[in-house]
Write a protein that holds these residues in place. Sequence first.
Motif: not given
Length: 447
Positions: A13-16, A23-30, A32-42, A44-46
Amino acid sequence: MALSGLDIFKLLPKTNCAECGRPTCLAFAMALAQKKASLEECPHVSDAAKQALGAASAPPIKLVTIGVGPKALAIGEENVLFRHEEKFYHPAGVAVSISDSLAEPAFAERLSAANQLRFRRVGTDIQADLVEVRNDSGDPARFAQSVAKAASQVDLHLMLTSTNPDALKGALTDEVAARRPLLGDATPENWQAVAALAAAKKCPVAVRADGLGALADVTEKLKGAGVTEMVLDVTAGEPRQTLENLTRVRRLALRRTFRPLGFPTIARAPVGDPHNEMAWASTFMAKYASIVVTQSTDKAQVLALLTVRQNIYTDPQKPVQVEPGLHPVGEPGPESPLMFTTNFSLTYYSVEGEVEASRVPAWILAVDTEGLSVLTAYSGDKLNEKVVHQAMIKAGVEEKVKHRKLIIPGHVAVLSGKLEEETGWNIIVGPKEASQIPNYLQTQWKK
Ligand code: SF4
């Protein structure tokens, strides 16, 4: 194909808003890419993004559960090749293999021996996890009988191993299926029948084929037939080839996100010389077997393997610790010896074991050094006279010990002067090595 952090970022969503803990959507994306987060943690994902990211954000190695309830064995879902990069999350299972061609009472004796492979080490209960019943006899009735015996006589998880789907079907009674055993082997020849059985009874499946290419073909077919939880038996004729298979599967799963091999693995230690067997079993444990199968029921050998597991599956950034404070060994009184060590569990339990062996009741003060050993803590200034004094006050040592003598580890003899000034206690320099403690307590302390 794995998505990069930027690819993922484009779909967020890029709302940060930081509700995901980043802290930011970019940090979350990074992350996620490194498999250190799961999509459910956001939150607001469409839905469209979920669909696009769902597969990419799935763990590269599937989590597989064998057994039921809180003691079920969960394997897989590892994120790294080297434990210092993060840590390994799901300790490998240790399986004891038993042939159904064994006559009674040898079969029952091996079951009983497997069931007794339980130990307590550095304050933790460790044990073998599975019993594999192998259909070496080729006789489905005998296999079913052997599996039923195993199910009734041991509380370990079960592995049912036969390439004959009829034998597996006969052995998989409702009672056995309720324990959610690992069912195998599914091969290029029998996968349809095994898939049907596994789907009907909701069991995970062990898969075996000649070579990793053929193995990947079978997992794709099983997946198409509705099987989601698989474990890959990558054992080869030569143990070094097994090791290579383990490494290639882990690399393909993590580095290339190659889904057909993104499953936990089984490796069988070579039979023969027991020392060689354990050496290979330990090697497979380190790289990267999720289940290590052994023929051994020798307590000393299996304890060695479980010790390797215990060491590999700790968080390298968080040493295993014991509760800081005053610990009695035996039934010590106000005139019993008092010694301190650190709360690094390996150090603490080495000392505790030797104090126990001395048969001299004593007090051990575990000083909180954030889990560092004596010399490491001293070098990093986490163990000094003030830290020890504070630990004594916090533990109420004065109320329990009346002789006002404190035995300190020989490796930090240098602390004795400052510690005496700080505490007002008589400081005695004890042995450097834990193994010298029994002799020390029996001879020196009594003087
Ligand atoms: Fe961005 Fe979602 Fe995290 Fe908010 S919760 S910062 S929208 S990724």
